[in-house]
Design an enzyme around this catalytic site. Sequence first.
Site, PDB file in Angstrom:
ATOM      1  CE  LYS A   1       8.917   3.580  -3.644  1.00 35.19           C
ATOM      2  NZ  LYS A   1       7.481   3.965  -3.781  1.00 35.19           N
TER       3      LYS A   1
ATOM      4  NE  ARG B   1       1.256  -1.682  -0.370  1.00 38.47           N
ATOM      5  CZ  ARG B   1       2.190  -0.728  -0.369  1.00 38.47           C
ATOM      6  NH1 ARG B   1       3.182  -0.761  -1.243  1.00 38.47           N
ATOM      7  NH2 ARG B   1       2.115   0.272   0.479  1.00 38.47           N
TER       8      ARG B   1
ATOM      9  NE  ARG C   1       3.264  -1.067   3.505  1.00 33.46           N
ATOM     10  CZ  ARG C   1       4.149  -0.362   2.807  1.00 33.46           C
ATOM     11  NH1 ARG C   1       4.833  -0.949   1.827  1.00 33.46           N
ATOM     12  NH2 ARG C   1       4.354   0.907   3.052  1.00 33.46           N
TER      13      ARG C   1
ATOM     14  NE  ARG D   1       2.633   5.183   2.967  1.00 35.98           N
ATOM     15  CZ  ARG D   1       1.975   4.139   2.470  1.00 35.98           C
ATOM     16  NH1 ARG D   1       0.749   3.864   2.878  1.00 35.98           N
ATOM     17  NH2 ARG D   1       2.537   3.377   1.570  1.00 35.98           N
TER      18      ARG D   1
HETATM   19  P1  ADP Z   1       5.613   0.763  -3.719  1.00 32.66           P
HETATM   20  O1  ADP Z   1       6.660  -0.197  -3.218  1.00 32.66           O
HETATM   21  O2  ADP Z   1       6.152   1.731  -4.721  1.00 32.66           O
HETATM   22  O3  ADP Z   1       4.866   1.444  -2.600  1.00 32.66           O
HETATM   23  P2  ADP Z   1       4.219  -1.667  -4.582  1.00 32.66           P
HETATM   24  O4  ADP Z   1       5.237  -2.349  -5.412  1.00 32.66           O
HETATM   25  O5  ADP Z   1       3.983  -2.212  -3.219  1.00 32.66           O
HETATM   26  O6  ADP Z   1       4.520  -0.072  -4.516  1.00 32.66           O
HETATM   27  O7  ADP Z   1       2.854  -1.650  -5.417  1.00 32.66           O
HETATM   28  C1  ADP Z   1       1.665  -1.057  -4.876  1.00 32.66           C
HETATM   29  C2  ADP Z   1       0.444  -1.828  -5.357  1.00 32.66           C
HETATM   30  O8  ADP Z   1       0.288  -1.665  -6.770  1.00 32.66           O
HETATM   31  C3  ADP Z   1       0.539  -3.340  -5.122  1.00 32.66           C
HETATM   32  O9  ADP Z   1      -0.746  -3.831  -4.795  1.00 32.66           O
HETATM   33  C4  ADP Z   1       1.013  -3.892  -6.477  1.00 32.66           C
HETATM   34  O10 ADP Z   1       0.575  -5.232  -6.708  1.00 32.66           O
HETATM   35  C5  ADP Z   1       0.358  -2.921  -7.445  1.00 32.66           C
HETATM   36  N1  ADP Z   1       1.172  -2.673  -8.646  1.00 32.66           N
HETATM   37  C6  ADP Z   1       2.514  -2.619  -8.725  1.00 32.66           C
HETATM   38  N2  ADP Z   1       2.911  -2.379  -9.996  1.00 32.66           N
HETATM   39  C7  ADP Z   1       1.771  -2.267 -10.726  1.00 32.66           C
HETATM   40  C8  ADP Z   1       1.492  -2.016 -12.116  1.00 32.66           C
HETATM   41  N3  ADP Z   1       2.482  -1.812 -12.991  1.00 32.66           N
HETATM   42  N4  ADP Z   1       0.196  -1.980 -12.505  1.00 32.66           N
HETATM   43  C9  ADP Z   1      -0.811  -2.185 -11.609  1.00 32.66           C
HETATM   44  N5  ADP Z   1      -0.622  -2.424 -10.292  1.00 32.66           N
HETATM   45  C10 ADP Z   1       0.642  -2.475  -9.860  1.00 32.66           C
HETATM   46  P1  AMP Z   2       7.783   2.075   2.242  1.00 31.69           P
HETATM   47  O1  AMP Z   2       7.820   0.594   2.441  1.00 31.69           O
HETATM   48  O2  AMP Z   2       8.949   2.617   1.455  1.00 31.69           O
HETATM   49  O3  AMP Z   2       6.440   2.552   1.725  1.00 31.69           O
HETATM   50  O4  AMP Z   2       7.962   2.713   3.704  1.00 31.69           O
HETATM   51  C1  AMP Z   2       7.012   2.491   4.727  1.00 31.69           C
HETATM   52  C2  AMP Z   2       7.281   3.424   5.896  1.00 31.69           C
HETATM   53  O5  AMP Z   2       8.566   3.141   6.475  1.00 31.69           O
HETATM   54  C3  AMP Z   2       7.323   4.922   5.571  1.00 31.69           C
HETATM   55  O6  AMP Z   2       6.039   5.515   5.509  1.00 31.69           O
HETATM   56  C4  AMP Z   2       8.166   5.446   6.740  1.00 31.69           C
HETATM   57  O7  AMP Z   2       7.395   5.514   7.934  1.00 31.69           O
HETATM   58  C5  AMP Z   2       9.194   4.337   6.933  1.00 31.69           C
HETATM   59  N1  AMP Z   2      10.421   4.572   6.121  1.00 31.69           N
HETATM   60  C6  AMP Z   2      10.857   3.820   5.075  1.00 31.69           C
HETATM   61  N2  AMP Z   2      11.994   4.315   4.576  1.00 31.69           N
HETATM   62  C7  AMP Z   2      12.285   5.420   5.319  1.00 31.69           C
HETATM   63  C8  AMP Z   2      13.329   6.404   5.289  1.00 31.69           C
HETATM   64  N3  AMP Z   2      14.295   6.354   4.372  1.00 31.69           N
HETATM   65  N4  AMP Z   2      13.296   7.393   6.208  1.00 31.69           N
HETATM   66  C9  AMP Z   2      12.329   7.466   7.124  1.00 31.69           C
HETATM   67  N5  AMP Z   2      11.298   6.601   7.215  1.00 31.69           N
HETATM   68  C10 AMP Z   2      11.282   5.581   6.318  1.00 31.69           C
END
Ligand code: ADP
Ligand code: AMP
Length: 215
Positions: free
Chosen positions: A16, A130, A163, A174
């Site tokens: 995302k 990541r 992170r 999660r």
């Molecule tokens: P989210 O925001 O849904 O938690 P991220 O965008 O941070 O996910 O992506 C999680 C990890 O997967 C990152 O290290 C990113 O570089 C990798 N990633 C994202 N999209 C892809 C893909 N299509 N194929 C392989 N790895 C990906």
């Molecule tokens: P994300 O970047 O979406 O993976 O979110 C990281 C962390 O932020 C989550 O595990 C939650 O602890 C917090 N968080 C993000 N969005 C929300 C939400 N809408 N409601 C509650 N906690 C959130």
Amino acid sequence: MKSKIYILIGPPGAGKGTQAKNIANTKGFVLISTGDLLRENVEKKTELGQIAKSFMDKGEFVPIDLVAKIIKANIEQNLNKNGFLFDGFPRDLSQNILLDGMLKEFDLEVDKVIYIDVKDEAILERLTNRRVCPKCKKVYHMKFNKPKKDELCDDCGVALATRDDDKPEVIKNRLATYHKVTHPLVEHFEKLGKVIRIDGSKSPKEVENEIISNI
Ligand code: ADP
Ligand code: AMP
């Protein structure tokens, strides 16, 4: 013209954050990523950030009143824009009721939900590798999407960070929470005919093209 409202949903690690900025830029949408906004508060050690951190480190939801505060301020500041792309909100059915209420205040409603589908088996490897640029928030992967130089951001040259919640035991928590309370939102929006399902196992570029051509 009314602002369009799009929501990105998918398990942690679905991609995302990787996609959100590009989609928002291409479509002229304002991106509201609750995770990024909360992490910004944590970095700046604001009062809100200090409370949020203890929840985020465990992979738990941050109390909704704090999240709502951040979102409302962002909607109000950007009402004249093309639309909004939400990443990380709503995260369960009760947050969706809250969103509906906020949108109604501005005579808006959700247009489409972009559901990025990735199987659980791929998530752990994605998240343990990541890296994120602390400055511009660009997301990397040390195997699939490597920075050009060592562990430095291609755009900012800043050292990439891991992170705090990308630890195996927190990732498990999660992911379980996603299945229990977030995924039901996909089913909810499917009944309304609003879901665009995207195969998130393809390459980042393919995923991006598929999303852009569908919205
Ligand atoms: P989210 O925001 O849904 O938690 P991220 O965008 O941070 O996910 O992506 C999680 C990890 O997967 C990152 O290290 C990113 O570089 C990798 N990633 C994202 N999209 C892809 C893909 N299509 N194929 C392989 N790895 C990906
Ligand atoms: P994300 O970047 O979406 O993976 O979110 C990281 C962390 O932020 C989550 O595990 C939650 O602890 C917090 N968080 C993000 N969005 C929300 C939400 N809408 N409601 C509650 N906690 C959130």
